[in-house]
Structure formats: structure tokens, C-alpha cells
Motif scaffolding. Structure first.
Motif, PDB file in Angstrom:
ATOM      1  N   CYS A   1      -4.562  14.757   4.954  1.00 12.59           N
ATOM      2  CA  CYS A   1      -3.678  15.725   5.614  1.00 12.59           C
ATOM      3  C   CYS A   1      -3.712  17.080   4.917  1.00 12.59           C
ATOM      4  CB  CYS A   1      -2.249  15.177   5.667  1.00 12.59           C
ATOM      5  SG  CYS A   1      -2.048  13.777   6.810  1.00 12.59           S
ATOM      6  N   ALA A   2      -3.852  17.086   3.593  1.00 11.51           N
ATOM      7  CA  ALA A   2      -3.932  18.352   2.875  1.00 11.51           C
ATOM      8  C   ALA A   2      -5.198  19.112   3.256  1.00 11.51           C
ATOM      9  CB  ALA A   2      -3.888  18.102   1.369  1.00 11.51           C
ATOM     10  N   LEU A   3      -6.317  18.403   3.380  1.00  3.21           N
ATOM     11  CA  LEU A   3      -7.571  19.057   3.770  1.00  3.21           C
ATOM     12  C   LEU A   3      -7.506  19.541   5.213  1.00  3.21           C
ATOM     13  CD1 LEU A   3     -10.171  16.651   2.103  1.00  3.21           C
ATOM     14  CD2 LEU A   3      -9.272  18.806   1.224  1.00  3.21           C
ATOM     15  N   VAL A   4      -6.876  18.745   6.079  1.00  2.00           N
ATOM     16  CA  VAL A   4      -6.686  19.171   7.467  1.00  2.00           C
ATOM     17  C   VAL A   4      -5.810  20.420   7.516  1.00  2.00           C
ATOM     18  CG1 VAL A   4      -5.506  18.547   9.614  1.00  2.00           C
ATOM     19  CG2 VAL A   4      -7.066  16.914   8.529  1.00  2.00           C
TER      20      VAL A   4
ATOM     21  N   VAL B   1      -4.260  14.889  13.732  1.00  2.00           N
ATOM     22  CA  VAL B   1      -3.624  15.922  12.914  1.00  2.00           C
ATOM     23  C   VAL B   1      -4.595  17.087  12.775  1.00  2.00           C
ATOM     24  CG1 VAL B   1      -1.993  14.492  11.647  1.00  2.00           C
ATOM     25  CG2 VAL B   1      -4.331  14.697  10.796  1.00  2.00           C
ATOM     26  N   THR B   2      -4.050  18.286  12.871  1.00  2.00           N
ATOM     27  CA  THR B   2      -4.847  19.506  12.800  1.00  2.00           C
ATOM     28  C   THR B   2      -4.132  20.512  11.908  1.00  2.00           C
ATOM     29  OG1 THR B   2      -3.753  20.644  14.634  1.00  2.00           O
ATOM     30  CG2 THR B   2      -5.547  19.128  15.210  1.00  2.00           C
TER      31      THR B   2
ATOM     32  N   MET C   1       3.040   7.405  11.312  1.00  2.00           N
ATOM     33  CA  MET C   1       3.986   7.510  10.206  1.00  2.00           C
ATOM     34  C   MET C   1       3.501   8.509   9.159  1.00  2.00           C
ATOM     35  SD  MET C   1       5.086   4.529   7.530  1.00  2.00           S
ATOM     36  CE  MET C   1       4.891   3.342   8.851  1.00  2.00           C
ATOM     37  N   VAL C   2       2.198   8.490   8.890  1.00  2.00           N
ATOM     38  CA  VAL C   2       1.625   9.427   7.935  1.00  2.00           C
ATOM     39  C   VAL C   2       1.781  10.853   8.439  1.00  2.00           C
ATOM     40  CG1 VAL C   2      -0.524  10.185   6.844  1.00  2.00           C
ATOM     41  CG2 VAL C   2      -0.019   7.741   7.053  1.00  2.00           C
ATOM     42  N   ALA C   3       1.434  11.069   9.716  1.00  2.00           N
ATOM     43  CA  ALA C   3       1.484  12.416  10.285  1.00  2.00           C
ATOM     44  C   ALA C   3       2.893  12.994  10.249  1.00  2.00           C
ATOM     45  CB  ALA C   3       0.962  12.380  11.720  1.00  2.00           C
ATOM     46  N   ARG C   4       3.901  12.154  10.512  1.00  2.00           N
ATOM     47  CA  ARG C   4       5.279  12.646  10.595  1.00  2.00           C
ATOM     48  C   ARG C   4       5.914  12.880   9.223  1.00  2.00           C
ATOM     49  NH1 ARG C   4       5.080  14.551  15.642  1.00  2.00           N
ATOM     50  NH2 ARG C   4       4.502  12.928  17.139  1.00  2.00           N
ATOM     51  N   THR C   5       5.325  12.329   8.175  1.00  3.78           N
ATOM     52  CA  THR C   5       5.971  12.413   6.861  1.00  3.78           C
ATOM     53  C   THR C   5       5.123  13.147   5.825  1.00  3.78           C
ATOM     54  OG1 THR C   5       5.071  10.227   6.266  1.00  3.78           O
ATOM     55  CG2 THR C   5       7.288  10.281   7.212  1.00  3.78           C
ATOM     56  N   THR C   6       3.977  13.684   6.233  1.00  3.32           N
ATOM     57  CA  THR C   6       3.116  14.366   5.264  1.00  3.32           C
ATOM     58  C   THR C   6       3.804  15.586   4.660  1.00  3.32           C
ATOM     59  OG1 THR C   6       0.962  15.415   4.946  1.00  3.32           O
ATOM     60  CG2 THR C   6       2.015  15.739   7.081  1.00  3.32           C
ATOM     61  N   ALA C   7       3.495  15.837   3.399  1.00  6.54           N
ATOM     62  CA  ALA C   7       4.116  16.967   2.698  1.00  6.54           C
ATOM     63  C   ALA C   7       3.486  18.298   3.068  1.00  6.54           C
ATOM     64  CB  ALA C   7       4.007  16.751   1.185  1.00  6.54           C
ATOM     65  N   THR C   8       2.272  18.276   3.626  1.00  9.45           N
ATOM     66  CA  THR C   8       1.588  19.515   4.002  1.00  9.45           C
ATOM     67  C   THR C   8       1.749  19.738   5.503  1.00  9.45           C
ATOM     68  OG1 THR C   8      -0.447  18.212   4.134  1.00  9.45           O
ATOM     69  CG2 THR C   8      -0.100  19.520   2.158  1.00  9.45           C
ATOM     70  N   PRO C   9       1.896  20.994   5.939  1.00  4.20           N
ATOM     71  CA  PRO C   9       2.134  21.257   7.363  1.00  4.20           C
ATOM     72  C   PRO C   9       0.891  20.962   8.204  1.00  4.20           C
ATOM     73  CG  PRO C   9       1.852  23.313   6.171  1.00  4.20           C
ATOM     74  CD  PRO C   9       1.909  22.237   5.137  1.00  4.20           C
ATOM     75  N   VAL C  10       1.073  20.179   9.261  1.00  8.07           N
ATOM     76  CA  VAL C  10      -0.021  19.846  10.176  1.00  8.07           C
ATOM     77  C   VAL C  10       0.506  19.864  11.603  1.00  8.07           C
ATOM     78  CG1 VAL C  10      -1.340  18.433   8.530  1.00  8.07           C
ATOM     79  CG2 VAL C  10       0.408  17.357   9.973  1.00  8.07           C
ATOM     80  N   GLY C  11      -0.398  20.102  12.555  1.00  8.07           N
ATOM     81  CA  GLY C  11      -0.090  19.880  13.952  1.00  8.07           C
ATOM     82  C   GLY C  11      -0.363  18.426  14.296  1.00  8.07           C
ATOM     83  N   VAL C  12       0.435  17.860  15.200  1.00  9.95           N
ATOM     84  CA  VAL C  12       0.314  16.444  15.550  1.00  9.95           C
ATOM     85  C   VAL C  12       0.207  16.310  17.057  1.00  9.95           C
ATOM     86  CG1 VAL C  12       1.383  14.152  15.414  1.00  9.95           C
ATOM     87  CG2 VAL C  12       1.694  15.781  13.536  1.00  9.95           C
TER      88      VAL C  12
ATOM     89  N   PHE D   1       0.852  -1.184   0.000  1.00  8.43           N
ATOM     90  CA  PHE D   1       0.000   0.000   0.000  1.00  8.43           C
ATOM     91  C   PHE D   1       0.891   1.238   0.000  1.00  8.43           C
ATOM     92  CE2 PHE D   1       0.628  -1.392   4.342  1.00  8.43           C
ATOM     93  CZ  PHE D   1       0.823  -0.247   5.082  1.00  8.43           C
ATOM     94  N   GLN D   2       0.294   2.387  -0.278  1.00  9.73           N
ATOM     95  CA  GLN D   2       1.090   3.571  -0.618  1.00  9.73           C
ATOM     96  C   GLN D   2       2.034   4.010   0.496  1.00  9.73           C
ATOM     97  OE1 GLN D   2      -0.775   7.601  -1.106  1.00  9.73           O
ATOM     98  NE2 GLN D   2      -0.046   7.397  -3.209  1.00  9.73           N
ATOM     99  N   THR D   3       1.545   4.111   1.739  1.00 15.15           N
ATOM    100  CA  THR D   3       2.395   4.614   2.818  1.00 15.15           C
ATOM    101  C   THR D   3       3.623   3.743   3.006  1.00 15.15           C
ATOM    102  OG1 THR D   3       0.396   5.384   3.927  1.00 15.15           O
ATOM    103  CG2 THR D   3       2.416   5.368   5.212  1.00 15.15           C
ATOM    104  N   ALA D   4       3.407   2.419   3.056  1.00 10.54           N
ATOM    105  CA  ALA D   4       4.533   1.505   3.236  1.00 10.54           C
ATOM    106  C   ALA D   4       5.458   1.540   2.030  1.00 10.54           C
ATOM    107  CB  ALA D   4       4.022   0.087   3.476  1.00 10.54           C
TER     108      ALA D   4
END
Length: 304
Positions: free
Chosen positions: A236-239, A175-176, A251-262, A99-102
Motif C-alpha cells: 500500500c505504501a508503494l501504491v 488500491v491506487t 480489510m487491508v485497504a480500509r485500514t492502511t496507514a498510507t492514503p490510497v484510493g479504493v 498473521f499480521q493483518t488479523a
């Protein structure tokens, strides 16, 4: 006796000139690689590296050990190749599904290690979002599949011909948008604090997520936007754009390309387990060797 993994880490730093670049090459995070190097220095009983603002350089002791380490690692590489010939790994094909993330964040360093150890095995990688990978393994279309399950969720039985070996368990986190009131603080956030929050949702079209989102609904989170495809990058982009909050694997939260709070969630009961699926009772040297590399990689990640 020195751990070959730590020797390889020291050689990588010597060649890359910095811990950060060496970590990227080996598939570690810089802190995890620093811990491995610190353990090696304790084993050696002396400093092996000098850190400076541009990176790191070897001490005299480090130069001595790197020279010996290269010889040791070369001998181990020769041994792998000789064993590969004996076990039928000097040719053939290994077909993987992921799957994509892995596929983006976990598979590349393991594939690189496999390629170094067994350069004559042809590799193919297919996009298999769960549970499609399990069906493909059962049908003989691929040899191995990285797949996942979520908690809480109803257990889905595997086909009798397939086994799934867990390799990594990760928590789901909030994520926010950056600066969101829920992103502040280091304490774990109770799920009840999500009451009334607009939720970027992946259910009901994402069966593996239904149990998780049922738990969020019980806590009062209000579905706001439905992402019907299994695309955490879009969530994550919508968030990040302020359309709501999301609950995604760490893993998704730490590597997302868009800035988010975790922020971690209280209880740690929302989890994702990543497993490798394979056919049971089948003699498959290449698949077995790849699974062994996966186990080693994730064991290092857990204990780094």
C-alpha cells in the motif's frame, strides 16, 4: 428479551460518552455499533440516546436501561467465571498464532473478550504467516492459528490432524494512489480495465497469492514491483507513492496507514477466507472457548 451484546454496547456508549469511542473500545466500526443501538431502541420502543456534536448522552429511558444492563452483564460475567471453573478454564495456557493483518485488526477485541471471561488463562501470541500456522498447530507448538486462503487458488490439503474453520470471507479490492483515474466512480471495476497497469505484485514468493495474480495477469495487469515478503503495508505504501496499483484484501485497504484510493472489482471472484486452525478430536476447553468467541465476533461483523 434484550440482546446482551446490545446492552453492552449501550453501557459502553454511556461510559465513553460517544459512539465513536465506544466502537473503538468494543472493536466495532461506528456505523456497525450505531445499528446495534438502533436495534436496541426498537426493542425498547423508545429513544435511549440523544446524539449531539460532542458525542451522545442517555435519555431518561436510557439511564434506566443502563442501570439494569450493568446488573445483567455483571451476572453474566459471574456465570462465565463459574462455568470456567467447571470446564477447566480457571488456569492453563492458550497459545495462539496469527498473521499480521488479523493480529492487528481482528484479534485484539476477541482477546479482550476472552481475557474478561477467563482471566486466569495465560495467553501467548506468535507471529505465524500462513501456512506456517497450520504446521505449528499440527506439531503441537500452538493451540490455534488464524490463517488464510485465497481464491482463485489450488486447494492445499490440511494435515489429517488439523481442521480449519472459516470465520470471515472478504473480497480483494483495487488500491491506487489518491486521485488515480481508476479510483473514481462507485461502480465495480472490470478486471480488463487493469490491462497495461503497473502492478505491485506479491507473487511468486507468496504461494497463496499465485492464483489471484494469475487472474490479474490474464486480465493484462503488468507486474511492476515485486514485494517478496507478505507485507501488505509495504504494498500500500508503494501504491500510495504512485509506483503502481495493487489488489489487496478489503480489510487491508480500509485500514492502511498510507492514503490510497479504493475500488471494488467486478464479479467479486477474488477473495480471501480467514480461518481458525485447530487440532481435531482434542479436548481443549480454552481453545474451544476462544473459537466460540471468534465465531460470535465475526457473526456480529457479518450481520451488523
Amino acid at each position: 428479551m434484550y440482546d446482551p451484546t446490545r446492552l453492552a454496547a449501550l453501557v459502553a456508549v454511556a461510559e465513553a460518552g460517544s459512539i465513536t469511542r465506544a466502537a473503538e473500545r468494543l472493536g466495532y466500526t461506528p456505523p456497525a455499533l450505531s445499528q446495534q443501538l438502533a436495534k436496541l431502541e426498537r426493542e425498547a420502543g423508545t429513544a435511549l440516546l440523544v446524539r449531539h456534536h460532542r458525542g451522545a448522552r442517555l435519555t431518561g429511558a436510557g439511564e434506566v436501561l443502563v442501570a439494569r444492563a450493568r446488573r445483567v452483564l455483571d451476572e453474566l460475567e459471574r456465570a462465565r467465571h463459574e462455568l470456567a471453573r467447571l470446564t477447566g478454564l480457571s488456569g492453563g495456557t492458550l497459545r495462539l498464532g496469527t498473521f499480521q493483518t488479523a493480529g492487528i485488526h481482528l484479534l485484539p477485541p476477541v482477546l479482550s473478550a476472552f481475557r474478561r471471561a477467563y482471566p486466569h488463562v495465560e495467553l501467548s501470541v506468535a507471529d505465524c504467516e500462513p501456512p506456517a500456522g497450520i504446521a505449528a498447530v499440527a506439531a503441537g507448538e500452538i493451540d490455534l492459528a488464524l490463517t488464510h486462503t485465497y481464491e482463485p487458488a489450488e486447494e492445499v490439503p490440511l494435515p489429517s490432524s488439523v481442521r480449519a474453520e472459516p470465520v470471515l470471507v472478504e473480497e480483494l479490492v483495487l488500491v491506487t494512489a489518491p486521485g488515480h483515474t481508476l479510483a473514481g466512480g462507485s461502480a465495480r471495476l472490470p478486471l480488463t480495465e487493469l490491462a497495461g497497469q503497473p502492478l505491485i505484485s506479491m507473487a511468486p514468493d507468496h504461494p497463496a497469492r499465485q492464483g489471484v495474480e494469475a487472474a490479474l495477469a490474464r486480465a493484462g495487469a503488468t507486474p511492476s514491483v515485486l514485494v517478496a515478503t507478505p507485507g501488505y503495508a509495504l504494498v500500500c505504501a508503494l501504491v500510495s507513492a504512485g509506483l503502481g496499483v495493487g489488489v489487496v484484501p478489503e480489510m487491508v485497504a480500509r485500514t492502511t496507514a498510507t492514503p490510497v484510493g479504493v475500488r471494488a472489482l467486478e464479479g467479486g471472484q477474488l477473495r480471501r477466507t480467514i480461518s481458525v486452525a485447530h487440532r481435531a478430536d482434542e479436548v481443549a476447553p480454552a481453545a474451544d472457548a476462544f473459537r466460540a468467541l471468534l465465531r460470535g465476533a465475526f457473526t456480529r461483523a457479518r450481520h451488523a
